[in-house]
Motif scaffolding. Sequence first.
Motif, PDB file in Angstrom:
ATOM      1  N   ALA A   2       0.837  -1.190   0.000  1.00  0.00           N
ATOM      2  CA  ALA A   2       0.000   0.000   0.000  1.00  0.00           C
ATOM      3  C   ALA A   2       0.878   1.249   0.000  1.00  0.00           C
ATOM      4  CB  ALA A   2      -0.903  -0.010   1.235  1.00  0.00           C
ATOM      5  N   ASN A   3       0.282   2.392  -0.333  1.00  0.00           N
ATOM      6  CA  ASN A   3       1.086   3.623  -0.368  1.00  0.00           C
ATOM      7  C   ASN A   3       1.527   4.070   1.016  1.00  0.00           C
ATOM      8  OD1 ASN A   3      -1.412   4.453   0.574  1.00  0.00           O
ATOM      9  ND2 ASN A   3      -1.824   5.900  -1.083  1.00  0.00           N
ATOM     10  N   TYR A   4       0.882   3.542   2.082  1.00  0.00           N
ATOM     11  CA  TYR A   4       1.266   3.909   3.448  1.00  0.00           C
ATOM     12  C   TYR A   4       2.298   2.950   4.047  1.00  0.00           C
ATOM     13  CZ  TYR A   4      -2.543   0.530   4.105  1.00  0.00           C
ATOM     14  OH  TYR A   4      -3.356  -0.571   4.029  1.00  0.00           O
ATOM     15  N   CYS A   6       6.070   1.237   4.504  1.00  0.00           N
ATOM     16  CA  CYS A   6       7.444   1.747   4.477  1.00  0.00           C
ATOM     17  C   CYS A   6       8.164   1.157   3.266  1.00  0.00           C
ATOM     18  CB  CYS A   6       8.177   1.378   5.764  1.00  0.00           C
ATOM     19  SG  CYS A   6       7.651   2.337   7.201  1.00  0.00           S
ATOM     20  N   ASP A   7       8.590   2.010   2.390  1.00  0.00           N
ATOM     21  CA  ASP A   7       9.265   1.608   1.157  1.00  0.00           C
ATOM     22  C   ASP A   7      10.762   1.574   1.413  1.00  0.00           C
ATOM     23  OD1 ASP A   7      10.402   1.357  -1.349  1.00  0.00           O
ATOM     24  OD2 ASP A   7       9.113   2.854  -2.292  1.00  0.00           O
ATOM     25  N   GLN A  10      12.767   4.352   0.137  1.00  0.00           N
ATOM     26  CA  GLN A  10      12.590   5.643   0.795  1.00  0.00           C
ATOM     27  C   GLN A  10      13.013   5.597   2.267  1.00  0.00           C
ATOM     28  OE1 GLN A  10      11.618   8.332  -0.979  1.00  0.00           O
ATOM     29  NE2 GLN A  10      11.602   6.973  -2.768  1.00  0.00           N
ATOM     30  N   ASN A  82       4.969  -3.471   4.724  1.00  0.00           N
ATOM     31  CA  ASN A  82       6.233  -4.081   4.333  1.00  0.00           C
ATOM     32  C   ASN A  82       6.554  -5.239   5.281  1.00  0.00           C
ATOM     33  OD1 ASN A  82       9.251  -4.497   4.374  1.00  0.00           O
ATOM     34  ND2 ASN A  82       9.087  -3.051   2.675  1.00  0.00           N
ATOM     35  N   GLN A 275      -1.606   8.579   3.149  1.00  0.00           N
ATOM     36  CA  GLN A 275      -1.058   8.529   1.805  1.00  0.00           C
ATOM     37  C   GLN A 275       0.393   8.088   1.769  1.00  0.00           C
ATOM     38  OE1 GLN A 275      -3.145   9.032  -0.943  1.00  0.00           O
ATOM     39  NE2 GLN A 275      -4.526   8.836   0.827  1.00  0.00           N
ATOM     40  N   CYS A 276       1.008   8.033   2.937  1.00  0.00           N
ATOM     41  CA  CYS A 276       2.399   7.593   3.015  1.00  0.00           C
ATOM     42  C   CYS A 276       2.658   7.121   4.441  1.00  0.00           C
ATOM     43  CB  CYS A 276       3.355   8.733   2.649  1.00  0.00           C
ATOM     44  SG  CYS A 276       3.227  10.164   3.735  1.00  0.00           S
TER      45      CYS A 276
END
Length: 390
Positions: A2-4, A6-7, A10, A82, A275-276
Amino acid sequence: MANYACDPDQARGRLFAEEESAFRSCFQRDRDRIIHSSAFRRLKHKTQVFVEHEGDFFRTRLTHSIEVAQVARTMSNALGLNTDLTEAVALAHDLGHTPFGHTGEDALAELMAPYGGFDHNAQALHIVTALERHYAEFDGLNLTWDTLEGIAKHNGPLLPLAEGETLPVTLAAYNARHDLELHTHASGEAQVAALSDDIAYNNHDLQDGLRAGLFTEDEIAELALIAPAYAEVDAKYPGLDPYRRRHEALRRVFGYMVEDVIDTSRARLEDAAPQCAEDIRQLGRPVIAFSDDMWEKLKEIRGFLFRRMYRAPSVMEIRGKVTQVVRDLFPLYMAEPEKLPQRWRSEIDRARDEAELARLVGDYIAGMTDRFALQAHADLLDIDVLHDIR
């Protein structure tokens, strides 16, 4: 994801810059470093409730951490988070525990109170940032900010402090060097790890308590969360062998808890619409949670376990004996630090005052396994505290 979530692309980086791996994300490397750490291996011989001599069936901190990680991966994946970061935090969450479970922590916290206190969450951070010493270029494991944040505050923000409270010395010192933003909530991944811990220990403490004969299946079958599980098993498998019946019922209880967190958290995430990952940190409330109904049922289970297991006479007898081990070892090492192993001597020589010496002694005792603490106590004081129980 999902966009929220932890990538890893990033992630906020490491205190000491390193080249990225060609084959693993930064969170996968964090997880692997935790698994290969000395502190993680020692969890094999650190117990939850029962002391090691009582049998090898009961959970240890290692088996508990593996179970927490399994639950955490499942929920994290279902929620679009994640899984690698979630697993890293889950595997590291108990690294700071002392020998003898919460009994040992209570004893060490009392002894360390004049020297800045002791907290197992802060100790876990201290281990992965300082006490693990394997790498040429840094102390600790040099984990990413995201993993360190999760270890430090997976149970919620640590600032502002309530009146009379202070941050553990080691946590405050590291945070001054590498700001973990202790006033915010942790990532969704860390919040999942925290609730996975609750799910795992509620489930396995019921199993271990039954195995130890501290209560019966008829007694736990009266609890609100557990009664439907036994009813479901009895309807589907009438006359089932008692051990299989128990397993089938408790695995359903496990499932009830996991499904409740997933359903409740999905609703909270939809309502918050982050959103993040940073939106989750700044939300001001957890997004990963049990429902109110489940929370009430879990409070009933915890109350039952407190009365019938954690405060059972046989458990309290052992608690008293192992508490004495910690209470004896701490002043002995304070008075005769030369009795510490050779690798600790240089640290002792650099200690500037009694408080620094106490923190070194506390680190050493906290790192002990159950069997090592008992053996050190027997060797140094010629006392076998469990001689009449073994």
